[in-house]
Write an enzyme that holds these catalytic residues in place. Structure first.
Site, PDB file in Angstrom:
ATOM      1  N   ARG A 430      34.845  37.145  52.060  1.00 31.47           N
ATOM      2  CA  ARG A 430      35.837  38.649  52.607  1.00 31.47           C
ATOM      3  C   ARG A 430      36.628  38.256  52.952  1.00 31.47           C
ATOM      4  O   ARG A 430      37.182  39.558  53.519  1.00 31.47           O
ATOM      5  CB  ARG A 430      34.426  39.367  53.487  1.00 31.47           C
ATOM      6  N   ASN A 433      41.139  36.499  52.012  1.00 35.22           N
ATOM      7  CA  ASN A 433      41.759  37.436  51.367  1.00 35.22           C
ATOM      8  C   ASN A 433      41.734  38.614  51.142  1.00 35.22           C
ATOM      9  O   ASN A 433      40.500  39.175  49.992  1.00 35.22           O
ATOM     10  CB  ASN A 433      42.218  36.882  49.866  1.00 35.22           C
ATOM     11  N   TYR A 445      32.479  46.875  42.775  1.00 32.74           N
ATOM     12  CA  TYR A 445      31.573  46.400  42.929  1.00 32.74           C
ATOM     13  C   TYR A 445      31.258  47.794  43.105  1.00 32.74           C
ATOM     14  O   TYR A 445      29.859  48.331  42.554  1.00 32.74           O
ATOM     15  CB  TYR A 445      31.476  45.828  44.162  1.00 32.74           C
ATOM     16  N   SER A 468      36.731  38.105  38.850  1.00 35.12           N
ATOM     17  CA  SER A 468      37.596  37.644  39.407  1.00 35.12           C
ATOM     18  C   SER A 468      37.667  35.865  39.394  1.00 35.12           C
ATOM     19  O   SER A 468      39.030  35.436  39.194  1.00 35.12           O
ATOM     20  CB  SER A 468      37.026  36.688  41.129  1.00 35.12           C
ATOM     21  N   HIS A 472      41.843  34.500  37.860  1.00 34.42           N
ATOM     22  CA  HIS A 472      41.667  32.682  37.687  1.00 34.42           C
ATOM     23  C   HIS A 472      41.881  32.164  37.346  1.00 34.42           C
ATOM     24  O   HIS A 472      43.771  31.631  37.226  1.00 34.42           O
ATOM     25  CB  HIS A 472      41.086  32.902  39.322  1.00 34.42           C
TER      26      HIS A 472
END
Length: 571
Positions: A430, A433, A445, A468, A472
């Site tokens: 959290r 970034n 979410y 995520s 990435h």
């Protein structure tokens, strides 16, 4: 008349024996007399020794009390500062979350009660979403403390040592100073093509989504029939643009031109950033237009101006608002300092790779990669991995974003929080970034929970981790030119596991140590495995690889291929 407390206090004070002073002791020496000289000298020595002991005890007690008072003073000041900071932070958050005050009207368009109630059915139930307030970056505040700034000076001293060691080794090997920076020149190759590609991406992100949104607003205002059909048409056009215009074309330019890593990162990161920004623009503006189309309480919906959308595309945030808190002036000296720090971080990363990574991995990729070699490789990669982590955080999340925020007078500088104090990976995710976390929190979410009617929170969290991890891994695969899902496995396996094991209820220094240990090991694994695969792809190329051979890591079999080539040369 005296009170009972005063009389009692005086009685207690009279009961205490009075401490003799030096003058009293010296006076007693003079007044004392004895018939014999030996008895007088004995008594004098006894009184003198007792007086010295009592004075020394007094001085030691005073010194102890002074030290204890200084310690209590510093401890109280630390506790007071921490409590004041927590109180101010909570006060800012509570004041930003108050809806009836006129503050939200500064940052978002005013809504009537009916429109706000209808918005509850059109968007996830998180109210107005993220609230922007004027605040400084955390490191800017911490660097005002000399103790913290000394740590910054230590990193600069380490950079100076890297530069000196590189210059000395080059002078010994070459007999002259070598200042060609060949690695940086290679990494940022084909830069004119990078600039042209970015301009095309940015212009398309500025014109296409805004034009589609304006046309869709006209279809909802009653000028065109069948508004739902037009919504489906313009929504499909926007998704097609996201997939082809911002998705496929930049990736095709990068892959077809075999761009070097740093140039690839510029294009791919900008591709992801623009896709997230255009999604936020549509996601924030569509619900209020639908609310107006249902109620029609005013003559027309609140449509953002093109200048507001243009400002959002440059602003260091991924959450769209019509207005943001702004600073009154631009500190150009601050901008120049941050940009110079970004440049310094680039040279810092260059020396980290030149001195710590390239000499190690240039030869290790040709050797047998067994368990012992992997363990040594991981632990030798922890130092460069941690340095690269710190440099990426400081260069991008602090310097780069603060430089653009200052040029745009963007006042909300909370791009990160105190992630280094995290005692759980949930808190680390959290606070590391905040810019990306806000986008994932509100648009992935909460949208997932809204669609599932808040029934699958664990599935929503798993979906966030999956999105995520995929993004990435996509960035690394395109920029490095090979598929090696190390980061994806770390995200989905260890990241998910640590998120539930090291949760927010874990407090205390031991959990912070565990978090840092895991982070260091993860950085070592990433640097080790990706560097090995990078050199294996160069040393052991495949002429006509199949699809399965492209998915198989080359570092697993590169030493076998090199041994076969060496045996054939001997024959």
């Amino acid at each position: 008349m005296e009170s009972e407390d005063d009389s009692g206090l005086r009685c207690r004070s009279r009961a205490l024996p009075k401490m003799p002073s030096l003058s009293d002791l010296n006076g007693s020496f003079v007044e004392e007399s004895s018939p014999g000289e030996e008895q007088q000298s004995t008594e004098d020595n006894h009184i003198t020794s007792n007086g010295k002991m009592e004075v020394e005890q007094m001085i030691s007690k005073k010194l102890q009390l002074k030290r204890k008072a200084e310690y209590l003073k510093s401890d109280l000041m630390r506790q007071f500062d921490s409590q004041v900071n927590e109180f101010v932070d909570s006060l800012i958050e509570e004041s930003a979350s108050l809806e009836p005050a006129p503050v939200p009207a500064v940052f978002s368009p005013p809504l009537s009660d009916k429109e706000r109630s209808k918005l509850g059915h059109l968007r996830p139930p998180h109210g107005q979403g993220k609230h922007f307030v004027s605040r400084r970056s955390l490191l800017d505040e911490l660097f005002e403390v000399n103790h913290i700034r000394t740590i910054y000076h230590m990193f600069i001293a380490l950079l100076v040592l890297f530069i000196l060691s590189t210059l000395v080794v080059d002078f010994i090997d070459e007999g002259r100073l070598v200042l060609d920076f060949d690695l940086l020149v290679y990494a940022f190759g084909q830069f004119p093509l990078v600039v042209c590609t970015w301009i095309c991406m940015f212009l398309s992100a500025l014109l296409v989504p805004y034009t589609l949104f304006q046309l869709w607003v006209q279809s909802q205002s009653g000028s065109l029939s069948h508004p739902r059909l037009w919504s489906l048409l313009f929504g499909s056009a926007f998704l097609l643009y996201q997939a082809l215009g911002l998705g496929f074309l930049p990736t095709y330019v990068v892959v077809s031109n075999s761009m070097p890593p740093a140039s690839c990162f510029i294009i791919i990161l900008e591709q992801v950033r623009l896709m997230m920004k255009t999604h936020s623009f549509i996601r924030e503006n569509v619900p209020r237009v639908l609310s107006w189309a249902k109620e029609k309480t005013s003559q027309g919906p609140v449509v953002p101006q093109v200048s507001q959308y243009l400002y959002f595309l440059f602003a260091p945030t991924l959450i769209y608002r019509d207005k943001y808190p702004r600073n009154p002036v631009i500190r150009w000296g601050y901008v120049a300092t941050k940009l110079l720090q970004v440049l310094g971080c680039l040279f810092y990363a260059y020396y980290v790779f030149v001195r710590l990574c390239i000499p190690q991995f240039r030869s290790i990729s040709l050797q047998l990669f067994d368990l012992r070699a992997m363990v040594l490789c991981v632990f030798n990669s922890i130092l460069p991995g941690v340095l690269v982590l710190f440099l990426a955080f400081f260069a991008f999340l602090h310097c780069w974003l603060n430089a653009f925020a200052e040029m745009l007078q963007f006042a909300d500088r909370m791009f990160y929080k105190d992630w280094w104090n995290s005692t759980s990976f949930a808190n680390y995710y959290r606070t590391w970034n905040v810019v990306v976390h806000d986008w994932l929190y509100y648009y992935v979410y909460w949208d997932f929970l809204w669609m599932s009617q808040k029934r699958f929170r664990a599935a929503a969290m798993f979906f966030v981790f999956t999105v995520s991890a995929v993004v990435h891994e996509y960035i690394l695969a395109i920029c490095f030119g090979f598929f090696y899902p190390v980061l994806f496995c770390l995200f989905m396996c260890f990241g998910m596991m640590f998120n539930f094991i090291l949760h927010d209820q874990r407090k205390g220094p031991i959990w912070n140590i565990i978090m840092w240990t895991s982070l260091f090991l993860g950085q070592g694994v990433i640097i080790c495995l990706y560097s090995q695969e990078w050199y294996a792809q160069r040393y052991c190329p495949l002429k006509e690889p199949s699809f399965l051979e492209l998915l198989k890591p080359r570092s697993w079999s590169c030493h076998l291929q090199r041994d076969l080539v060496a045996d054939s040369d001997r024959l």
